[in-house]
Design an enzyme around this catalytic site. Sequence first.
Site, PDB file in Angstrom:
ATOM      1  N   CYS A   1       0.791  -1.245   0.000  1.00 35.16           N
ATOM      2  CA  CYS A   1       0.000   0.000   0.000  1.00 35.16           C
ATOM      3  C   CYS A   1       0.819   1.288   0.000  1.00 35.16           C
ATOM      4  O   CYS A   1       0.241   2.365   0.003  1.00 35.16           O
ATOM      5  CB  CYS A   1      -0.874   0.022   1.251  1.00 35.16           C
ATOM      6  SG  CYS A   1       0.143   0.149   2.775  1.00 35.16           S
TER       7      CYS A   1
ATOM      8  N   TYR B   1      10.120  -8.662 -20.507  1.00 35.47           N
ATOM      9  CA  TYR B   1       9.005  -8.634 -19.552  1.00 35.47           C
ATOM     10  C   TYR B   1       7.961  -9.717 -19.900  1.00 35.47           C
ATOM     11  O   TYR B   1       7.989 -10.796 -19.328  1.00 35.47           O
ATOM     12  CB  TYR B   1       8.383  -7.227 -19.483  1.00 35.47           C
ATOM     13  CG  TYR B   1       7.658  -7.035 -18.167  1.00 35.47           C
ATOM     14  CD1 TYR B   1       8.185  -6.235 -17.166  1.00 35.47           C
ATOM     15  CD2 TYR B   1       6.463  -7.711 -17.903  1.00 35.47           C
ATOM     16  CE1 TYR B   1       7.542  -6.103 -15.943  1.00 35.47           C
ATOM     17  CE2 TYR B   1       5.825  -7.584 -16.689  1.00 35.47           C
ATOM     18  CZ  TYR B   1       6.353  -6.777 -15.721  1.00 35.47           C
ATOM     19  OH  TYR B   1       5.717  -6.671 -14.519  1.00 35.47           O
TER      20      TYR B   1
END
Length: 392
Positions: free
Chosen positions: A49, A235
């Site tokens: 968070c 990626y």
Amino acid sequence: MVIKPKIRGFICTNSHPVGCAENVRRQVEWIKQQPSIENGPKNVLVIGCSTGYGLASRITAAFGSGAATVGVCFEKEPTEKRTGTAGWYNTAAFHQQADQAGLQYHSINGDAFSDEIKQETIDYIKANMGKIDLVVYSLASPKRKDPETGELHSSVLKPVGKQYTTKTYHTDRDEVHDVTLDPATEEDIANTIKVMGGEDWERWIKQLHDAGVLAQDCQTTAYTYIGKKLTWPIYGHATIGRAKEDLDRASTQLDKNYQDINLKAYVSSLKALVTQASSAIPVMPLYISLIYKVMKQEGTHEGCIEQIYRLFTEGLYAADPELDSEGRLHMDGYETNDATQAKIEALWDQVTQDNFHQLADYEGYHQDFLNLFGFGFDNVDYEADVNPKVNW
Ligand code: NAD
């Protein structure tokens, strides 16, 4: 203490408490100016968070929907002599903003992969919150200790199948150069899936569900980057991409396992942005500084907060959200559409050390990089003596 940025390679090893608070304040102000999220979440858990997309998710839920939020992060506390990590200061600033707005919040600093932190989170929810209606999974970590075996797994950023040579940008030295990456072994791939795949997301949801703290019709999302041709070798089709594919497996499994509460699990594909996690990936800083140039010209540039607000309004809380064939939500279309990619590919082919500052949005990239650590804000006095010891 007067705090100036100490950049080492792809990371800044210190951070500025006042600048981090400014970073959070700007995101909160932006969200407050948007229409509030209709039928948005009320009780939210954000795992990861404190920075990047997770911080933006927490701010969006709290200030865009009035939600109570419990957040989990892994940050270093400051001392009188040493600054804390940016995520520490961001969390302190979030608390202050939430206080002022009368919003409920709580943050837990510790290893989200451990069962102890999961239990601590559940205990807090049981004692202080109603049932959770949204779980955001936004961890980016190089390591994970498996709570069952005690084994420490490390993720790697390597191509799969064959060696790959490409251009990259060295943030610290401001240099465009070639990098050659050796292919991953089967063990590398398995370890990266262990760290960044869906296993821990599933473990969180199982423990939350078994403790009875998930609401009926609860939603959960984990974030992915899919990208296109230029980034696939390092990626999408590389070790990290394999781990992200495992999130698709996990989301299907989660939907199946928790039909009793009608759980909806989504993988959400977001655009490439400067965060602490993406700065560490070879190719990404160069690619991002080129897409910044193109997307700013096209008028489609967004930061974490704009992406996540759209994810909530056009995806998670939209009446009829658009899903791809794998059931994923996409907020990355402005980046990955063919016309935009064609412009980026043309720049990619031309870019060298000599023309990098003309072809790429070096200033924009560098500014965002400094901002991650609370530096580079024009309204912060970086000559001022500040106390690094900020408490939550
Ligand atoms: P970030 O580095 O800014 O944030 C990572 C968060 O995870 C931080 O809050 C950190 O404290 C927390 N964390 C790390 N290890 C932890 C641990 N062991 N225990 C508890 N908390 C821990 O990263 P980000 O770029 O915002 O990435 C978040 C997610 O978004 C990742 O899944 C990433 O792949 C995805 N994503 C990122 C991009 C991008 O370009 N940055 C694009 C698309 C998707």
